[in-house]
Motif scaffolding. Structure first.
Motif, PDB file in Angstrom:
ATOM      1  N   VAL A 416       0.862  -1.186   0.000  1.00 27.35           N
ATOM      2  CA  VAL A 416       0.000   0.000   0.000  1.00 27.35           C
ATOM      3  C   VAL A 416       0.896   1.233   0.000  1.00 27.35           C
ATOM      4  CG1 VAL A 416      -1.945  -1.088   1.181  1.00 27.35           C
ATOM      5  CG2 VAL A 416      -0.165   0.032   2.532  1.00 27.35           C
ATOM      6  N   GLY A 417       0.410   2.310  -0.614  1.00 26.16           N
ATOM      7  CA  GLY A 417       1.167   3.561  -0.638  1.00 26.16           C
ATOM      8  C   GLY A 417       1.002   4.352   0.652  1.00 26.16           C
ATOM      9  N   HIS A 418       1.688   5.483   0.726  1.00 30.57           N
ATOM     10  CA  HIS A 418       1.654   6.308   1.938  1.00 30.57           C
ATOM     11  C   HIS A 418       0.243   6.787   2.254  1.00 30.57           C
ATOM     12  CE1 HIS A 418       6.206   7.487   1.767  1.00 30.57           C
ATOM     13  NE2 HIS A 418       5.998   6.190   1.777  1.00 30.57           N
ATOM     14  N   GLU A 419      -0.458   7.292   1.259  1.00 28.00           N
ATOM     15  CA  GLU A 419      -1.774   7.889   1.499  1.00 28.00           C
ATOM     16  C   GLU A 419      -2.762   6.866   2.033  1.00 28.00           C
ATOM     17  OE1 GLU A 419      -3.246  10.029  -1.839  1.00 28.00           O
ATOM     18  OE2 GLU A 419      -1.553  11.408  -1.933  1.00 28.00           O
ATOM     19  N   LYS A 420      -2.762   5.692   1.425  1.00 28.12           N
ATOM     20  CA  LYS A 420      -3.695   4.658   1.887  1.00 28.12           C
ATOM     21  C   LYS A 420      -3.320   4.172   3.275  1.00 28.12           C
ATOM     22  CE  LYS A 420      -5.993   0.365   0.622  1.00 28.12           C
ATOM     23  NZ  LYS A 420      -6.114  -0.737  -0.368  1.00 28.12           N
ATOM     24  N   ALA A 421      -2.004   4.042   3.533  1.00 25.60           N
ATOM     25  CA  ALA A 421      -1.555   3.596   4.853  1.00 25.60           C
ATOM     26  C   ALA A 421      -2.015   4.565   5.931  1.00 25.60           C
ATOM     27  CB  ALA A 421      -0.044   3.457   4.860  1.00 25.60           C
ATOM     28  N   ILE A 422      -1.876   5.865   5.662  1.00 30.68           N
ATOM     29  CA  ILE A 422      -2.312   6.885   6.626  1.00 30.68           C
ATOM     30  C   ILE A 422      -3.820   6.825   6.808  1.00 30.68           C
ATOM     31  CG2 ILE A 422      -2.488   9.379   7.017  1.00 30.68           C
ATOM     32  CD1 ILE A 422       0.218   9.646   5.556  1.00 30.68           C
ATOM     33  N   ASP A 423      -4.533   6.530   5.712  1.00 32.48           N
ATOM     34  CA  ASP A 423      -5.995   6.428   5.734  1.00 32.48           C
ATOM     35  C   ASP A 423      -6.479   5.318   6.662  1.00 32.48           C
ATOM     36  OD1 ASP A 423      -7.532   8.253   4.577  1.00 32.48           O
ATOM     37  OD2 ASP A 423      -7.970   7.143   2.739  1.00 32.48           O
ATOM     38  N   ILE A 424      -5.834   4.155   6.574  1.00 30.93           N
ATOM     39  CA  ILE A 424      -6.314   2.991   7.333  1.00 30.93           C
ATOM     40  C   ILE A 424      -5.688   2.888   8.726  1.00 30.93           C
ATOM     41  CG2 ILE A 424      -6.756   1.696   5.216  1.00 30.93           C
ATOM     42  CD1 ILE A 424      -4.225   0.116   5.707  1.00 30.93           C
ATOM     43  N   CYS A 425      -4.738   3.764   9.025  1.00 28.41           N
ATOM     44  CA  CYS A 425      -4.035   3.692  10.317  1.00 28.41           C
ATOM     45  C   CYS A 425      -4.815   4.440  11.392  1.00 28.41           C
ATOM     46  CB  CYS A 425      -2.631   4.271  10.182  1.00 28.41           C
ATOM     47  SG  CYS A 425      -1.621   4.102  11.673  1.00 28.41           S
ATOM     48  N   ASN A 426      -4.881   3.876  12.565  1.00 22.85           N
ATOM     49  CA  ASN A 426      -5.444   4.548  13.733  1.00 22.85           C
ATOM     50  C   ASN A 426      -4.601   4.215  14.953  1.00 22.85           C
ATOM     51  OD1 ASN A 426      -6.479   2.041  14.978  1.00 22.85           O
ATOM     52  ND2 ASN A 426      -7.916   2.055  13.252  1.00 22.85           N
ATOM     53  N   ASN A 428      -4.905   2.175  17.273  1.00 21.06           N
ATOM     54  CA  ASN A 428      -4.811   0.758  17.637  1.00 21.06           C
ATOM     55  C   ASN A 428      -4.133  -0.089  16.567  1.00 21.06           C
ATOM     56  OD1 ASN A 428      -6.222   1.047  20.131  1.00 21.06           O
ATOM     57  ND2 ASN A 428      -8.145   1.213  18.982  1.00 21.06           N
ATOM     58  N   THR A 429      -3.738   0.544  15.460  1.00 21.91           N
ATOM     59  CA  THR A 429      -3.059  -0.188  14.390  1.00 21.91           C
ATOM     60  C   THR A 429      -1.675  -0.629  14.859  1.00 21.91           C
ATOM     61  OG1 THR A 429      -4.220   1.067  12.677  1.00 21.91           O
ATOM     62  CG2 THR A 429      -2.185  -0.036  12.029  1.00 21.91           C
ATOM     63  N   LEU A 430      -1.326  -1.880  14.553  1.00 22.78           N
ATOM     64  CA  LEU A 430       0.006  -2.380  14.873  1.00 22.78           C
ATOM     65  C   LEU A 430       0.945  -1.984  13.736  1.00 22.78           C
ATOM     66  CD1 LEU A 430       1.777  -4.056  16.810  1.00 22.78           C
ATOM     67  CD2 LEU A 430       1.244  -6.057  15.403  1.00 22.78           C
ATOM     68  N   VAL A 431       1.932  -1.147  14.046  1.00 23.37           N
ATOM     69  CA  VAL A 431       2.908  -0.703  13.056  1.00 23.37           C
ATOM     70  C   VAL A 431       4.246  -1.376  13.377  1.00 23.37           C
ATOM     71  CG1 VAL A 431       4.155   1.255  12.083  1.00 23.37           C
ATOM     72  CG2 VAL A 431       1.754   1.514  12.714  1.00 23.37           C
ATOM     73  N   LEU A 447       2.893   7.561  10.269  1.00 31.85           N
ATOM     74  CA  LEU A 447       2.239   6.422  10.928  1.00 31.85           C
ATOM     75  C   LEU A 447       2.659   6.324  12.393  1.00 31.85           C
ATOM     76  CD1 LEU A 447       2.600   3.678   8.143  1.00 31.85           C
ATOM     77  CD2 LEU A 447       0.687   5.237   8.561  1.00 31.85           C
ATOM     78  N   LEU A 448       3.885   6.717  12.696  1.00 30.18           N
ATOM     79  CA  LEU A 448       4.381   6.640  14.072  1.00 30.18           C
ATOM     80  C   LEU A 448       3.670   7.638  14.968  1.00 30.18           C
ATOM     81  CD1 LEU A 448       8.223   6.424  13.324  1.00 30.18           C
ATOM     82  CD2 LEU A 448       6.614   4.538  13.644  1.00 30.18           C
ATOM     83  N   ASN A 449       3.193   8.729  14.386  1.00 28.14           N
ATOM     84  CA  ASN A 449       2.471   9.737  15.158  1.00 28.14           C
ATOM     85  C   ASN A 449       1.009   9.359  15.364  1.00 28.14           C
ATOM     86  OD1 ASN A 449       4.812  11.374  15.169  1.00 28.14           O
ATOM     87  ND2 ASN A 449       4.274  12.220  13.167  1.00 28.14           N
ATOM     88  N   ILE A 450       0.487   8.507  14.474  1.00 31.80           N
ATOM     89  CA  ILE A 450      -0.923   8.106  14.569  1.00 31.80           C
ATOM     90  C   ILE A 450      -1.085   6.916  15.509  1.00 31.80           C
ATOM     91  CG2 ILE A 450      -2.918   7.254  13.274  1.00 31.80           C
ATOM     92  CD1 ILE A 450      -1.759   8.691  10.801  1.00 31.80           C
ATOM     93  N   SER A 451      -0.280   5.880  15.313  1.00 29.71           N
ATOM     94  CA  SER A 451      -0.429   4.639  16.075  1.00 29.71           C
ATOM     95  C   SER A 451       0.220   4.746  17.455  1.00 29.71           C
ATOM     96  CB  SER A 451       0.200   3.479  15.305  1.00 29.71           C
ATOM     97  OG  SER A 451       0.203   2.303  16.084  1.00 29.71           O
TER      98      SER A 451
END
Length: 668
Positions: A416-426, A428-431, A447-451
């Motif tokens: 997945v690209g950056h935009e989609k990854a940021i879209d699906i990340c919350n 509780n997402t395991l990164v 992603l590190l700031n979201i998860s």
């Protein structure tokens, strides 16, 4: 003052009005009684004349008094300034002393001779006046003179000669002696507590590598070495266990250890009782905390940093950051696989608790990052979870491998690209981050700031910048590659994980890359991991094809080698003039190739792509290229390291690297 003058002026006018009124009444009385009127007029005129004369005399006396006061005050001020205990001087702009007081003369000379008309540089070398002509601007500077510390405050003034219209500029300087303050401050600073955590690296293994009859001597020499450190530093040593110590000391004694660059590291390696493994120390130091508690936290953080960098060195943490000393040895491979088993179990629990899983490596991923990411993907799949690998663009380093993955239905929808990854990340997402621990190096830092659930698997020596607040950290710097670490997670977990043949080849490819075909940083566990992957179906010929290059890459590499500069007959440095897409791969191969030259111990090759300068550094182990690359924001391992620099030209970066190498050679 003007208000008072006006007030008294009004009273004067009232007096005159009164006298004039009496005069007018006397004149009026002349028409009624000539005698009385005449007397009144004469008296009124006399009184007015007498009063006016009296006022004139009083005014003259007041002006004379004012002149006398001004003269007295002027003399008092001149005398006060001349005898002021604070040194004061007035300089011409060329440094000539126009005027000075007694304190200044005493400060610059031992005799009573005046310093006027002499140049300030006759007394104080390298003293210059800033050419600032704004007389309203007050400036400050610090000067050390005759072992005293002064703060000088000076301002410029100008005087105009009305006859010629010329303007003269002079500077008034006040010399404030801060020696006592500085001494008191230094005494306070030197008296601050410093805390030092010490651990003997692999103590049990070192003792076991020593002949049994010498083991007690080995333990005694280690204790003796640390006791001597306690004595030299006037500190307090406490032994926490066989391999752990803590020392409390004053900052002034710590500074003497810094000046010696912690020679205790070298003394430890000199301990020899037939041991096949060297004695090395990991030391974390905390100093300059606002409290003892904060100083302890600094020491603990520094100690964690040392362990993350492979030990055999000192990390010193203060308010400004970290300083590092030592780090000359490679460390040695731990035989135990317990940690891999425990990490594997913890990772399984995290995967089973996660609905969304994102995996990413570093920018411009290589085979180690991509192979490890695919390996983690297969682990997730074995647990029945769908994971995604974050990848925006493909470079030549992983192009062949990624193309094969895209053609295999087993990996459908994996990237997945950056935009989609940021879209699906919350939150509780395991990164899962592989092959890097630096947030700015990751494929998608957002992603590190979201998860709030981040796992890091890495083998690079720990840098000052690192991902914090991880739920799981698997950081082993003695391991050859991240692919080896992921292979062990597959190999030693209690769950029976089956991985795809292509996954096994990707993991083997990562090990191939970071060990340079099993030549560098290869231990027993490296071969065990490779053997396991071979049993999983990895084809060595297919793995070799992952590293096939284009013909133009060979030509660029040849040009790099041709323009190589050799420093001190043991370090090569070169660069590529060509800006090709895979320049980072080409310079890495060129750096490897340069190590084949006789007597060469290290190589540094630079190349540029877009606004980024890439630097690859290689070593045979005697020169720690990780420490050198760290000085320009990079890192890696003792023998394999690199850096990326933005907003600098290739020539600027080349000169910076060359300066770092030359400084290293001078220190050696």
């Amino acid at each position: 003052m003007k208000a008072k003058d006006n007030k008294f002026g009004i009273f004067n006018y009232i007096d005159y009005l009164f006298f004039i009124s009496v005069l007018m009444l006397s004149i009026f009385e002349l028409f009624r009684n000539r005698f009385i009127g005449t007397v009144g007029v004469v008296l009124s005129v006399f009184i007015i004349a007498a009063y006016t004369y009296k006022k004139k005399i009083e005014k003259k006396e007041w002006i004379d008094r004012l002149h006398n006061v001004e003269f007295d005050v002027d003399n008092i001020i001149k005398k006060a300034v001349k005898n002021n205990p604070l040194p004061i001087c007035i300089l011409e702009l060329d440094g000539t002393i126009f005027w000075s007081n007694n304190a200044f003369d005493e400060m610059v000379s031992s005799d009573e001779e005046s310093s006027i008309s002499k140049n300030i540089e006759d007394f104080i070398e390298d003293f210059t006046i800033r050419k600032v002509l704004d007389e309203k601007k007050i400036l400050e500077d610090e000067v050390v003179f005759k072992e005293k510390d002064y703060v000088i405050r000076y301002c410029f003034s100008k005087t105009m000669d009305e006859s010629t219209g010329s303007v003269d500029y002079r500077v008034l300087i006040y010399w404030i002696d801060r020696t006592d303050y500085i001494n008191m401050k230094n005494k306070f600073e030197n008296g601050k507590e410093a805390i030092m955590f010490i651990e003997i690296d692999g103590y049990e293994d070192v003792i076991k590598s020593t002949p049994e009859e010498n083991r007690s001597l080995m333990a005694m020499d280690i204790d003796k070495l640390l006791t001597s450190l306690e004595s030299e530093s006037n500190g307090l040593l406490q032994k926490l266990s066989n391999d752990k110590y803590i020392i409390f000391m004053k900052k002034e004694h710590l500074e003497s250890l810094e000046r010696s660059k912690f020679s205790i590291l070298d003394k430890a390696r000199e301990i020899n009782h037939g041991n096949s493994l060297p004695v090395t120390l990991s030391i974390g130091v905390g100093v300059d905390g606002e409290s003892v508690e904060q100083t302890g936290e600094f020491a603990s953080g520094a100690f964690d940093m040392v362990l993350g960098r492979g030990g055999d060195q000192v990390a010193l943490r203060n308010q400004e950051g970290f300083n590092f000393y030592g780090g000359k040895s490679k460390g040695f491979e731990r035989k135990t696989k317990v940690k891999s088993r425990l990490i594997g179990f913890a990772l399984r629990e995290l995967i089973n608790q996660s609905e969304t899983i994102l995996i990413m490596g570093h920018h411009y991923p290589d085979m180690d990052a991509m192979g490890a990411a695919v390996g983690v993907y297969d682990i997730c799949k074995s647990y029945g979870k769908q994971a995604h690998i974050v990848l925006d663009s493909v470079n030549e380093a992983v192009e062949i491998f990624v193309d094969r993955i895209k053609d295999d239905a087993y990996y459908s929808g994996m990237f997945v690209g950056h935009e989609k990854a940021i879209d699906i990340c919350n939150k509780n997402t395991l990164v899962v981050v592989v092959d890097t621990h630096r947030p700015s190096y990751t494929e998608c830092e957002e992603l590190l700031n979201i998860s709030k659930r981040v796992v890091v698997i890495d083998h690079h020596r720990r840098g000052v910048e690192y991902i914090q607040d991880t739920v799981l950290l698997f950081h082993e710097i003695y391991v050859s590659s991240t692919c080896e670490m992921v292979t062990e997670l597959i190999q030693y977990t209690e769950h029976d994980i089956k991985i795809n043949k292509l996954t096994a080849e990707g993991l083997l490819g990562g090990i191939y890359l970071d060990t340079k075909n099993f030549e560098f940083k290869t231990g027993v566990r490296t071969f065990e991991a490779a053997s396991f992957l071979r049993n999983m179906g990895a084809d060595t010929l297919s793995v070799k094809k992952f590293f096939n290059s284009y013909a133009e890459d060979f030509l660029v590499k040849a040009e790099i080698i041709q323009r190589t500069e050799i420093l001190d007959e043991k370090i090569c440095i070169s660069y590529s003039k060509e800006e090709i897409d895979n320049i980072n791969i080409v310079i890495a191969k060129a750096a490897d190739e340069l190590l084949n030259i006789k007597k060469i111990e290290a190589s540094f090759v630079l190349g540029m792509k877009g606004d980024t300068v890439f630097i690859s550094a290689r070593s045979l182990g005697d020169i720690n290229v990780h420490v050198l690359m760290e000085k320009i924001g990079g890192g890696g391992h003792i023998d394999i390291a690199g850096a990326q620099m933005k907003d600098v030209s290739l020539s600027q970066a080349y000169n910076m690297v060359k300066d770092i190498i030359e400084d290293y050679l001078k220190e050696e």
